[in-house]
Every structure is written in C-alpha cells, then in structure tokens.
Design an enzyme around this catalytic site. Structure first.
Site, mmCIF file in Angstrom:
data_model
loop_
_atom_site.group_PDB
_atom_site.id
_atom_site.type_symbol
_atom_site.label_atom_id
_atom_site.label_comp_id
_atom_site.label_asym_id
_atom_site.label_seq_id
_atom_site.Cartn_x
_atom_site.Cartn_y
_atom_site.Cartn_z
ATOM 1 N N ARG A 262 9.818 8.110 -9.779
ATOM 2 C CA ARG A 262 9.187 6.827 -10.144
ATOM 3 C C ARG A 262 9.030 5.930 -8.915
ATOM 4 O O ARG A 262 9.956 5.750 -8.135
ATOM 5 C CB ARG A 262 10.036 6.128 -11.198
ATOM 6 N N VAL A 263 7.828 5.381 -8.776
ATOM 7 C CA VAL A 263 7.543 4.425 -7.713
ATOM 8 C C VAL A 263 7.383 3.051 -8.358
ATOM 9 O O VAL A 263 6.556 2.881 -9.256
ATOM 10 C CB VAL A 263 6.245 4.806 -6.960
ATOM 11 N N GLY A 264 8.184 2.103 -7.931
ATOM 12 C CA GLY A 264 8.073 0.742 -8.441
ATOM 13 C C GLY A 264 7.144 -0.086 -7.579
ATOM 14 O O GLY A 264 6.369 0.445 -6.771
ATOM 15 N N ASP A 265 7.213 -1.407 -7.729
ATOM 16 C CA ASP A 265 6.332 -2.268 -6.941
ATOM 17 C C ASP A 265 6.785 -2.406 -5.495
ATOM 18 O O ASP A 265 5.974 -2.755 -4.628
ATOM 19 C CB ASP A 265 6.266 -3.662 -7.566
ATOM 20 N N GLY B 81 9.018 -3.663 -11.852
ATOM 21 C CA GLY B 81 7.888 -3.308 -10.995
ATOM 22 C C GLY B 81 6.612 -3.008 -11.750
ATOM 23 O O GLY B 81 5.506 -3.327 -11.290
ATOM 24 N N THR C 277 15.627 -6.242 -6.561
ATOM 25 C CA THR C 277 15.244 -5.868 -5.212
ATOM 26 C C THR C 277 15.668 -6.948 -4.228
ATOM 27 O O THR C 277 15.506 -8.134 -4.510
ATOM 28 C CB THR C 277 13.714 -5.714 -5.155
ATOM 29 N N THR D 34 10.513 -9.428 -6.998
ATOM 30 C CA THR D 34 11.604 -8.656 -7.605
ATOM 31 C C THR D 34 11.480 -8.774 -9.127
ATOM 32 O O THR D 34 10.944 -9.763 -9.632
ATOM 33 C CB THR D 34 12.975 -9.162 -7.109
ATOM 34 N N GLY D 35 11.938 -7.747 -9.830
ATOM 35 C CA GLY D 35 11.818 -7.746 -11.292
ATOM 36 C C GLY D 35 11.359 -6.378 -11.736
ATOM 37 O O GLY D 35 11.559 -5.381 -11.034
#
Lengths: 306, 306
Positions: free
Chosen positions: B177-180, B203, B149, B200-201
C-alpha cells in the site's frame, strides 16, 4: 445529455472510437474508460503500454495504471506490477475501497492474483529484442524513449466524469520506479463537478508540477478548458527551464464538465476527441510560444507519431 | 535573513527544536529537515514512524518517505521499503536525479542497499505485540490507528524551502500500500517562491484532494497562510462528507515564503513551530465550523496526543 471522450496519442484511435460508441449508447463512463484503454493494453504494436511494453533495467515489463471516479473522488492505482493483463482493470477494482487504493509491486500482484485478474507475460519477443539492442549500445544514448502513457478522460450521459491511465513507464527505468501515471493529481484527476485531466510524458517532470490537478485548478479559477490546459503545461515548462535549464516532454488532455476539451503540450502531440456533436477526430497539438496550436489530422496514416 | 520550521505532532518536538538550532546557525534547510525527521524515525516510542512503526497485514514494517527541494522542484520518494533505518535519508538521496525519483518496494530496497544506506529491522517487540493483539481481535475493530506521519516544512536563511515526510503508514495496511506521504502534491509540496506544505492523516482521503498542492494554490490565489491551509482541509472535508457521507482525519501544515505558518485540520492536531522571532512552541489546532482554532500548549506533558 451530452457526452465526450478524449484520449492521448494516435494509438488510442481505436479505443477512443470504441469508448465513444459505448458513451453514445448511454453506458457508464467507467466502462468506456476501461474498454478504451484495454484496446491499447492488448495491442503488442504499442511499445509503451501493456502487452509488448518496453522493459525496465532488469528486462522486466512492470506496468502502472490508475482509474478515478469523479463523482466520489475514489481512485485506484497500481505501480510496478508484473505479470497481469490489464493495469486499468486492477486499478478500477481498487477504486471501490476506502483504504489501500494504491498498491505497488508485490502487493499489487498479490491483490491481482487473489482477485482473479487475468495473468499475462507482457514481454514480447520484439520488446526483448529492443531491450537487448539498447543495452548493448553506448551509455550516452538517452534511454528514455517510449514513455507514452495512454490516458482517457470521459463525460458520460449521466454527467459523471472518469479518468484512466496505463503505461509501462520509462524504458530502462530503475526497478520499482513509480512515474506520474498512478499518482493522483499528477498523472490523473477527475471531479465530475469541475472536469477531468490526465498527463503523458516524463513523469518526473509532470510530478514536479502536479500537472493534472494544476490544470483543473486553472479551470476552477475561470479559465477556458484550452487556457487551463495550455497554461498548466507552459507555466511548468517555463518554471523548469528557469530553475533547471531544461524541461522534458509533457502533454495534458482535459475535459470540462460540459464535455469541452483543452490540450497543453511542449512537444508535437497527437490526441483523439469524440463527443455527441463530433465524431472521433485525430488532432495534432504543437507548442507555439507558450500556447498550443491544434489542427485536425485528415489522413491518420500520414502522421509520423503513434 | 529569516528562517522558520513547522512540524507535525508532539512527537516532533525534539526534532523541530534540533532543526531550529541548525537553521539558526545558517545551515541548509535540507539538513534541518533530515535531522529533524531522523530524530522521530529513530525513536521506538513513536508507533507510526521508522523504528517501532506498526506493521502491515503481514506483520512487516514497510516505510514511506519523501523529500522535496523547493528551489528546483526535485523530489525523492520511497514507498513500502523494508529493512532500512531512514526513509527520509533515502528519499533525500533520490532527489538529486532527473529520473527514477520515486521507488517502491524491492526497487527502493535495492537502491538503498546499493547506495550503502544503514539497514535496520524496524519491527520492535512492542510493535509486534500490538500487532499480535490486534490480529486476535474482532474484524469489526477499526484497524486504522496510528497513521501519524512526521512532516517538516522549512525556510532556511538562504530563502530556500524544503519539505520532508516519513511514516510507517496505516496499521495493518495491505502489502504494498502506498499512502499520500510519498506522493508529490498530496503528502508534500515545496516551491521556494511560494511556500511549502505537508499532510498527515488518512492518505486515501488526502490524495482525493491533492491536499498539499491545493493549499499552496490557495496561497498563490492570495489567501493568507492560515486561510490557505484551513480552506484546503475544510473544503476537502466538506466535499467528502457531501459525496461519500464521511471524511476521515486529515491535517495540514504550511509555511509561506516569509516563514509565516498556516494549519488546517478536521481533528485535534498538535504541531510545533519555531522561527527567528519565536522559540519552539507546541500548539494545538482544533477544527471549529470549518475554521481552525490554534492555541499554544503551555504544559507539553498535559497534552494527551503524541
């Protein structure tokens, strides 16, 4: 070993009592959370959760839900999901994966369909009638009523903690709106070594302060459960008033890892608590000078808030 | 007054330098965040953000983004949005409302269309080729590459802090899909009286620890920016290893409200920092016994990570 359960709003009374029965029998807390919440999801009289929930701006009932396992910190969450019976069941199922735990919209529906979750049209005639009436009224009306999430936090006899939440979100919300409920840290958080917390109210305010996680950090810093919960709510409330002139409604329930509860709110907020040493009791929490006054409600029917 | 900007990955070098120029001129930090991130969104060479981002399991490029104003704590966020140029611009626009700040899927696309945001098909021939190749390979391959990200945190000369993030999320992620990244507290958080942080990474790991907010609570508890960031990452990393046997990649950048930076990571992680007293510098952060070793990179071209 001891057990405890706490849940939001009078509407969770029956579900909380059911969850307490399961915990007393020694069942897993995950089962208690799911069964307790499904009791609310399935009741069309409750306008803010599941069947009979109030629709979005397009007249569709889009549901949010989440589940968290405080042992592994795994969670599952769905947002803006239409056409299925139980957001909490789908969210629980998603918590077993290492990736793709949080699904929104068509993706959540695709997952639920592929995994055989029960379908249901959650728009009842009564909810449709409320929607039609409100749409016909003046724009100056506040459209944001009925934003009452059912939340459960539990400690089971194995010492494991879980949280679950389920809601239809803000009445007349925009298409695809995601509230705090499926958002880890804001709508819910659980860590079996510390505690479990979840929130109800205006999600956009709750997310501004990452309320559930914030309360647990207060607990970690050495506050009692009650201090941790009421400080989280009152500090966020004061911050929002200072910076934006206003703080909208928010309430938080919390359990520590020994089953003691804490509650914070900036409105009049009923909740239910049961534990090994205490049968299901309905309480009313009221904000008072940044603190929270909590009183048991003897006569449930006399309380004018669901 | 002083100013500062920090951003994730070498790919943000040009955007960070641009943002630093704007901050030096006294422009608002919101403008610096947006312009800095758009430089990365528009570059098809970066496979994890915007144009040329890697697709989901269905071959579609669905983008996530968020923006937060540390003065008012208002934020905007979009998840799983297809067909528009700039998630950060849409997220910034959503931050001006009191409700419906976080929109997913069709709802985000409807909002972007109604508000005249520039459309773009973000699937390039190169990204499609990578997708087709990966799909043809064995299922035992890890599909989760390129989850990088772009994050910016800034302090402007008015003393205001902002964060912004933008990503195409996990390669081959599930539909919806929802990430962080669009999740307040996990992917980003900003409070001008305290600091700003973003992550970042993977999520799903970052959300398990509400990483950005957690780091800022460390700062509030009296840690230095560097301690706050590296403690947040190392504690979450250790917790996940203890409980689940494994912690996946995560990195965090942080600024305090005087413009000092802190970085935490459990991998090799490049970032860029510029401030009134320091021209744009590329650094490499490396995990080392729960701490984080940070060294300036003299020759950018020599670094093998974007």
């Amino acid at each position: 070993m001891t057990w405890a359960v706490i849940s939001t709003w009078k509407m969770s009374w029956k579900g909380c009592t059911l969850a307490a029965d399961l915990l007393r029998q020694g069942l897993r807390g995950s089962e208690a959370v799911i069964r307790g919440i499904q009791d609310v999801e399935d009741n069309p009289e409750f306008r803010s959760v599941g069947y009979g929930g109030l629709p979005d701006e397009e007249g569709r009932v889009l549901l949010d839900g989440a589940f968290m396992n405080g042992d592994s910190l795994h969670f599952g969450a769905v947002a803006a999901m239409e056409g299925f019976r139980s957001p909490i069941a789908v969210a629980h199922s998603l918590a077993k994966y290492d990736f793709n735990n949080f699904l929104a919209g068509k993706g959540a529906e695709k997952y639920a369909a592929e995994n055989g979750f029960e379908r249901r049209n959650n728009l009842t005639e009564e909810s449709r009638a409320i929607y039609e009436k409100k749409r016909g009224e003046s724009q100056s009306l506040s459209a944001y009523d009925g934003h009452d999430t059912v939340c459960f936090a539990v400690l089971d006899q194995m010492g494991s903690m879980y949280t679950g939440v389920s809601t239809s979100g803000l009445f007349l919300k925009k298409c695809g709106r995601v509230g705090d409920s499926p958002v880890a840290g804001s709508g819910f958080y659980a860590d079996s070594r510390l505690g479990a917390a979840c929130a109800t109210g205006v999600g956009e305010e709750i997310m501004k302060g990452v309320l559930s996680y914030n309360a647990l950090r207060n607990l970690k810093a050495g506050m009692s459960p009650q201090e941790a919960a009421e400080t989280a709510v009152s500090e966020l409330s004061e911050t929002l008033i200072q910076r934006n002139g206003k703080a909208r409604s928010m309430s938080l329930i919390l359990l520590d890892n020994r089953g003691n509860f804490g509650v914070g709110t900036n409105i009049r907020f009923p909740f239910v608590y049961a534990a090994e040493t205490s049968s299901s009791t309905l309480y009313l929490a009221e904000a008072e000078n940044g603190r929270c006054r909590i009183t048991p409600v003897e006569d449930k029917d006399s309380l004018d808030i669901d």
